[in-house]
Enzyme design. Structure first.
Site, PDB file in Angstrom:
ATOM      1  N   LEU A  95      64.637  36.571  47.019  1.00 45.65           N
ATOM      2  CA  LEU A  95      63.638  36.552  48.085  1.00 45.65           C
ATOM      3  C   LEU A  95      62.313  35.976  47.574  1.00 45.65           C
ATOM      4  O   LEU A  95      61.641  35.219  48.258  1.00 45.65           O
ATOM      5  CB  LEU A  95      63.412  37.973  48.627  1.00 45.65           C
ATOM      6  CG  LEU A  95      62.497  38.056  49.844  1.00 45.65           C
ATOM      7  CD1 LEU A  95      63.081  37.284  51.021  1.00 45.65           C
ATOM      8  CD2 LEU A  95      62.236  39.498  50.236  1.00 45.65           C
ATOM      9  N   LYS A  96      61.974  36.357  46.346  1.00 43.34           N
ATOM     10  CA  LYS A  96      60.747  35.831  45.722  1.00 43.34           C
ATOM     11  C   LYS A  96      60.793  34.306  45.702  1.00 43.34           C
ATOM     12  O   LYS A  96      59.879  33.627  46.159  1.00 43.34           O
ATOM     13  CB  LYS A  96      60.638  36.372  44.296  1.00 43.34           C
ATOM     14  CG  LYS A  96      59.546  35.733  43.476  1.00 43.34           C
ATOM     15  CD  LYS A  96      59.745  36.044  41.987  1.00 43.34           C
ATOM     16  CE  LYS A  96      58.677  35.378  41.154  1.00 43.34           C
ATOM     17  NZ  LYS A  96      57.331  35.938  41.411  1.00 43.34           N
ATOM     18  N   ILE A 113      36.160  41.007  28.235  1.00 41.51           N
ATOM     19  CA  ILE A 113      37.018  42.191  28.363  1.00 41.51           C
ATOM     20  C   ILE A 113      38.258  42.089  27.483  1.00 41.51           C
ATOM     21  O   ILE A 113      38.990  43.059  27.305  1.00 41.51           O
ATOM     22  CB  ILE A 113      37.380  42.412  29.852  1.00 41.51           C
ATOM     23  CG1 ILE A 113      36.116  42.454  30.711  1.00 41.51           C
ATOM     24  CG2 ILE A 113      38.165  43.684  30.062  1.00 41.51           C
ATOM     25  CD1 ILE A 113      35.087  43.489  30.280  1.00 41.51           C
ATOM     26  N   GLY A 114      38.534  40.936  26.919  1.00 46.28           N
ATOM     27  CA  GLY A 114      39.628  40.873  25.946  1.00 46.28           C
ATOM     28  C   GLY A 114      40.429  39.598  26.005  1.00 46.28           C
ATOM     29  O   GLY A 114      40.481  38.840  25.049  1.00 46.28           O
ATOM     30  N   HIS A 158      37.639  50.138  29.277  1.00 49.28           N
ATOM     31  CA  HIS A 158      37.466  49.236  30.422  1.00 49.28           C
ATOM     32  C   HIS A 158      38.304  49.743  31.594  1.00 49.28           C
ATOM     33  O   HIS A 158      39.436  50.186  31.409  1.00 49.28           O
ATOM     34  CB  HIS A 158      37.897  47.818  30.061  1.00 49.28           C
ATOM     35  CG  HIS A 158      38.110  46.945  31.256  1.00 49.28           C
ATOM     36  ND1 HIS A 158      37.062  46.476  32.009  1.00 49.28           N
ATOM     37  CD2 HIS A 158      39.237  46.505  31.860  1.00 49.28           C
ATOM     38  CE1 HIS A 158      37.550  45.772  33.019  1.00 49.28           C
ATOM     39  NE2 HIS A 158      38.857  45.775  32.958  1.00 49.28           N
ATOM     40  N   CYS A 212      39.367  48.598  35.693  1.00 50.07           N
ATOM     41  CA  CYS A 212      39.177  47.471  36.590  1.00 50.07           C
ATOM     42  C   CYS A 212      39.399  47.826  38.042  1.00 50.07           C
ATOM     43  O   CYS A 212      40.071  47.138  38.759  1.00 50.07           O
ATOM     44  CB  CYS A 212      40.061  46.308  36.189  1.00 50.07           C
ATOM     45  SG  CYS A 212      41.712  46.747  35.733  1.00 50.07           S
ATOM     46  N   GLU A 235      34.411  47.079  36.896  1.00 53.18           N
ATOM     47  CA  GLU A 235      34.350  46.042  37.920  1.00 53.18           C
ATOM     48  C   GLU A 235      33.284  46.405  38.942  1.00 53.18           C
ATOM     49  O   GLU A 235      33.356  47.446  39.559  1.00 53.18           O
ATOM     50  CB  GLU A 235      35.722  45.961  38.604  1.00 53.18           C
ATOM     51  CG  GLU A 235      35.763  44.993  39.744  1.00 53.18           C
ATOM     52  CD  GLU A 235      37.119  45.007  40.442  1.00 53.18           C
ATOM     53  OE1 GLU A 235      38.153  45.040  39.755  1.00 53.18           O
ATOM     54  OE2 GLU A 235      37.120  45.006  41.670  1.00 53.18           O
ATOM     55  N   HIS A 249      38.443  37.383  39.604  1.00 53.46           N
ATOM     56  CA  HIS A 249      39.603  37.172  40.476  1.00 53.46           C
ATOM     57  C   HIS A 249      39.464  35.906  41.305  1.00 53.46           C
ATOM     58  O   HIS A 249      40.313  35.593  42.122  1.00 53.46           O
ATOM     59  CB  HIS A 249      39.796  38.386  41.381  1.00 53.46           C
ATOM     60  CG  HIS A 249      39.957  39.650  40.588  1.00 53.46           C
ATOM     61  ND1 HIS A 249      38.895  40.477  40.298  1.00 53.46           N
ATOM     62  CD2 HIS A 249      41.021  40.186  39.976  1.00 53.46           C
ATOM     63  CE1 HIS A 249      39.322  41.482  39.557  1.00 53.46           C
ATOM     64  NE2 HIS A 249      40.601  41.333  39.346  1.00 53.46           N
TER      65      HIS A 249
HETATM   66  N1  GLN Z   1      41.935  43.761  27.808  1.00 56.39           N
HETATM   67  C1  GLN Z   1      42.641  43.381  28.971  1.00 56.39           C
HETATM   68  C2  GLN Z   1      42.386  41.907  29.281  1.00 56.39           C
HETATM   69  O1  GLN Z   1      41.331  41.440  29.061  1.00 56.39           O
HETATM   70  C3  GLN Z   1      42.245  44.210  30.159  1.00 56.39           C
HETATM   71  C4  GLN Z   1      42.992  43.832  31.397  1.00 56.39           C
HETATM   72  C5  GLN Z   1      42.832  44.788  32.544  1.00 56.39           C
HETATM   73  O2  GLN Z   1      41.905  45.579  32.598  1.00 56.39           O
HETATM   74  N2  GLN Z   1      43.703  44.748  33.512  1.00 56.39           N
HETATM   75  O3  GLN Z   1      43.225  41.226  29.776  1.00 56.39           O
HETATM   76 ZN    ZN Z   2      40.264  45.058  34.226  1.00 54.25          ZN
END
Ligand code: GLN
Ligand code: ZN
Length: 768
Positions: A17-18, A439-440, A649, A651, A673, A702
């Site tokens: 389906l995907k 964030i990484g 972190h 999100c 976030e 995003h």
């Molecule tokens: N450290 C992860 C990254 O930067 C954090 C991702 C997340 O919070 N979903 O991808």
């Molecule tokens: Zn995040």
């Protein structure tokens, strides 16, 4: 005694389906092709359920995107902004309107946003949130359900049972588009259309109709309870000759139990996998004419059912109600379970024998029935599998269990308070005010993914792979230095996924080849399986973090995933409480944190992306969950020296109800976030006087859009009005993994400039 199923996975065992949907969206296949894939999948599913001997087989559980969106279309609840999709664009059909609502519409000179999407209760399935306006009208718009029922009836006869979201849950799960009215009040408008739908299905031959009302396991207001009474009484008054099954799942009915058992319907389904304890009370209160569907088989996990336990529940119910008032069922729709364990050829056979996917669960329903009819052999076989799991050395380690038993308050507590740590950390790292970091992850380009694929296929040696990853890492470090970031990251190029990467290196986890579950639309996830006590045989991230640290004189942040997030995004054990599994993961991550510290890494981030989504459905259970979730995090961080800086972190966006628990995690720095809400989220931190350092995301990762420097300075200025400027960090919303390089570089350069301007323009007290 009857058996029933509540819903079956529709993605197909090969994710047909995907692929079909994505090809249709890309214009590569026709609507006919798409419909053909849908038809085949539905038929295969019905055949599988027929073969398994299920008496009531769901239809209309199939959906091209989401069953709640299907309901919106059925009810003609289509937000006005989509009108041009049908009226102005030649050749568009209902399905194009439907996909436009799900995904937005950006062509033919139109630019229409998608409807909002959110998690279906506490699952990882995302539904499209119905939008309501004050004078909302409903009418039958889509004919999908009638067509699907017709096809099902031809194949299954009286066994075909249409399934749809119930009227109260449909309103409950939606959202008012403007303030000033309560969407629950729309029940009066809505019920007549449900009556019409039910009557049409009845005319087509339906004998049973399932209405899903998971709202019955939530905290309900008086108005919401009244809406249930009103809706089902109206339906009962205006419909006859067809039986309604109200399905509840994911928790106990608790204080809604009287309401639920007294609805004027033919059957009630209760989740006895999540909440077996509710059976006695249901049996005590159930009126004489109500059928009870006992959801004994866990529809959300991958474990083989323990027949002895299920039979105890079923027999208890038989005693009170008699066999002909009982229906055996899975706890919820099998939508949340992978499809077919038979396709997993690489799982250790001993462990595979403990597991069941959707197809196997259907079989379990049938086997339970056979055992009740006298087939004792089936019980014996099941018992031996359950015992094998209970006693296997693969699943149990006394050492791990003892270590969890001995976790002390001291293990979960940093040596000194934050204020003292902060002084030492400032001395050690000597960062400017408004320090910048990310964030990484950095963009995972196709090249990087290709490397991993080639390694797996054996086309690339480990050495070649590692050299390539080292090069990518070095390059991203050079770039961060040039851009002028203060605390660097290594980019996470060696990681496929933030949970899988750790699961693959921990004992107690296994991975499937085809264990896909729909997450939203065409997106599927393949969660790891936690089958045993968890331990960490070797360092997991030290090699890459120290390699990265050596490439620069700037501080390099070590990057780990936290215990609750690893738990939430895996299939978990059902033979011990979730908190015990979480503590086991916490100890493993703690050891990794200490290993990183020993290797000279001074800043370590432990991501807890999922801590909020683990919140139980009922408020009464929040406190207990938060207590152990926060403690698990503290255990991961509790073993380091004062001048080692722990980051976390998160999100997601709603912190209001849980801010004191976030503070109790006692991370030195939290990044969150906030940019979409224009720092609105910071109010929770501000009111609470959040004491530690905080990096409110200044740009939305995003979207590919590059925010301007001034825009970010404005956000920082706003943040500095709400929180002490000396505690503020500057960073994006989340990891940059899904972004392209071009926009990432531009956005980060603007971000660094914004930090520089903030340093000039915003007064900072107690700066170093
Ligand atoms: N450290 C992860 C990254 O930067 C954090 C991702 C997340 O919070 N979903 O991808
Ligand atoms: Zn995040």
């Amino acid at each position: 005694m009857l058996t029933q199923n509540l819903g079956y996975p529709r993605i197909g065992s090969q994710r047909q389906l995907k692929k079909a949907c994505e090809n249709y969206w890309a214009g590569k296949i026709s609507l006919n092709d798409l419909n053909e894939v849908g038809r085949t999948l539905r038929e295969q599913n019905w055949q599988a359920q027929l073969a398994a001997g299920i008496d009531l087989i769901p239809c209309n559980d199939f959906s091209f995107y989401d069953q709640v969106l299907d309901m919106s279309l059925l009810l003609g609840n289509i937000p006005e902004r989509y009108a041009p999709v049908l009226s102005q664009v030649n050749g568009n059909t209902e399905i194009d309107l439907y996909f436009a609502m799900a995904r937005g519409y950006q062509k033919d000179g139109l630019d229409i946003t998608a409807m909002e999407m959110t998690k279906w209760l506490d699952t990882n399935y995302h539904y499209i949130v119905p939008e309501f306006k004050a004078k909302q009208k409903f009418r039958i718009f889509s004919e999908k359900i009638f067509g699907e029922y017709n096809a099902a009836r031809q194949l299954l006869g009286d066994k075909a049972k249409p399934v749809l979201p119930g009227p109260v849950s449909y309103l409950f799960m939606g959202k008012e588009k403007k303030d000033g009215f309560d969407r629950i009040s729309l029940i009066k408008e809505l019920v007549p259309v449900y009556v019409e739908i039910i009557n049409r299905l009845k005319q087509q031959g339906a004998t049973w109709i399932q209405l899903d009302e998971p709202a019955l396991v939530l905290d309900l207001s008086k108005e919401e309870k009244d809406a249930f009474e009103f809706a089902y009484r109206s339906i009962a008054n205006r419909v006859s000759g067809v039986k309604i099954m109200v399905a509840t799942y994911f928790d106990a009915l608790l204080d809604n139990i009287q309401l639920a058992v007294n609805l004027p319907v033919a059957g009630l389904h209760a989740d006895l996998a999540r909440a077996p304890e509710q059976l006695d009370e249901i049996l005590a209160l159930i009126p004489d004419d109500l059928l009870l569907s006992v959801g004994v088989i866990d529809g959300r996990n991958i474990w083989k059912n323990d027949y002895e336990r299920s039979l105890a529940l079923i027999n208890n119910a038989v005693e009170k109600l008699g066999a002909d008032r009982l229906i055996i069922a899975p706890s919820c729709s099998l939508l949340h379970s992978p499809i077919d364990l038979d396709l997993e050829t690489a799982i250790d056979p001993e462990i595979k024998n403990w597991m069941a996917f959707a197809k196997q669960k259907l079989n379990e329903i049938d086997e339970l029935k056979q055992i009740l009819e006298g087939n004792k052999d089936l019980l014996k076989v099941n018992k031996s599998a359950i015992e094998s799991r209970r006693n296997s050395e693969k699943a149990h380690s006394q050492q791990v269990k003892t270590r969890v038993d001995n976790i002390s308050e001291a293990d979960a507590t940093r040596a000194s308070d934050f204020v003292e740590r902060q002084v030492l950390q400032r001395r050690r790292f000597n960062l400017p005010s408004f320090p910048t970091t990310t964030i990484g992850s950095f963009p995972q380009t196709d090249d990087i993914r290709q490397l991993r694929a080639s390694l797996k296929k054996g086309e690339l040696s480990v050495d070649e792979y590692e050299t390539a990853i080292e090069n990518a890492t070095t390059e991203v470090i050079r770039w961060q230095e040039e851009a002028g970031l203060d605390v660097l990251v290594h980019g996470e190029f060696e990681r496929n996924d933030m949970v899988e990467y750790f699961g693959e290196q921990l004992d107690g986890f296994l991975f499937t080849k085809n264990g896909w579950v729909q997450s939203y639309g065409s997106r599927c996830v393949k969660p790891p399986v936690i089958y045993g006590d968890i331990s960490r045989p070797a360092d997991m991230t030290v090699r890459w973090t120290t390699f990265a640290a050596k490439q620069t004189a700037k501080p390099m942040k070590g990057m780990l995933t936290g215990p609750v997030t690893i738990l939430q995004w895996s299939f978990v054990r059902d033979d011990q409480p979730r908190y015990l599994t979480t503590y086991q993961i916490a100890l493993a991550i703690r050891d990794e944190v200490i290993a990183l510290e020993k290797a000279g890494v001074g800043i370590i981030q432990i991501d807890e992306a999922a801590i909020r989504e683990g919140l139980p459905l009922r408020k009464a259970r929040h406190q207990q969950y938060l207590d152990w979730a926060v403690k698990a995090f503290r255990v991961t961080a509790g073993g380091v020296k004062d001048d080692t800086q722990i980051h976390t972190h998160m999100c997601y966006s709603e912190f209001n109800n849980i801010i004191e628990h976030i503070a109790a995690m006692d991370a030195d720095v939290i990044t969150i976030e906030t940019s979409r809400s224009q720092m609105e989220l910071l109010h929770a931190f501000s009111h609470f006087e959040y004491p530690n350092e905080i990096g409110p995301g200044v740009y939305d990762i995003h979207s590919p859009r590059v925010p301007s420097t001034e825009e970010m300075v404005a956000l920082l200025t706003k943040a500095a009005e709400l929180l002490p400027a000396q505690n503020l960090w500057v960073n994006p919303d989340c990891g940059l993994k899904t972004r392209k390089w071009l926009e990432t570089k531009a956005a980060l350069i603007n971000m660094v400039n914004a930090a520089k301007l903030a340093r000039e323009r915003i007064m900072v007290e107690n700066a170093v």
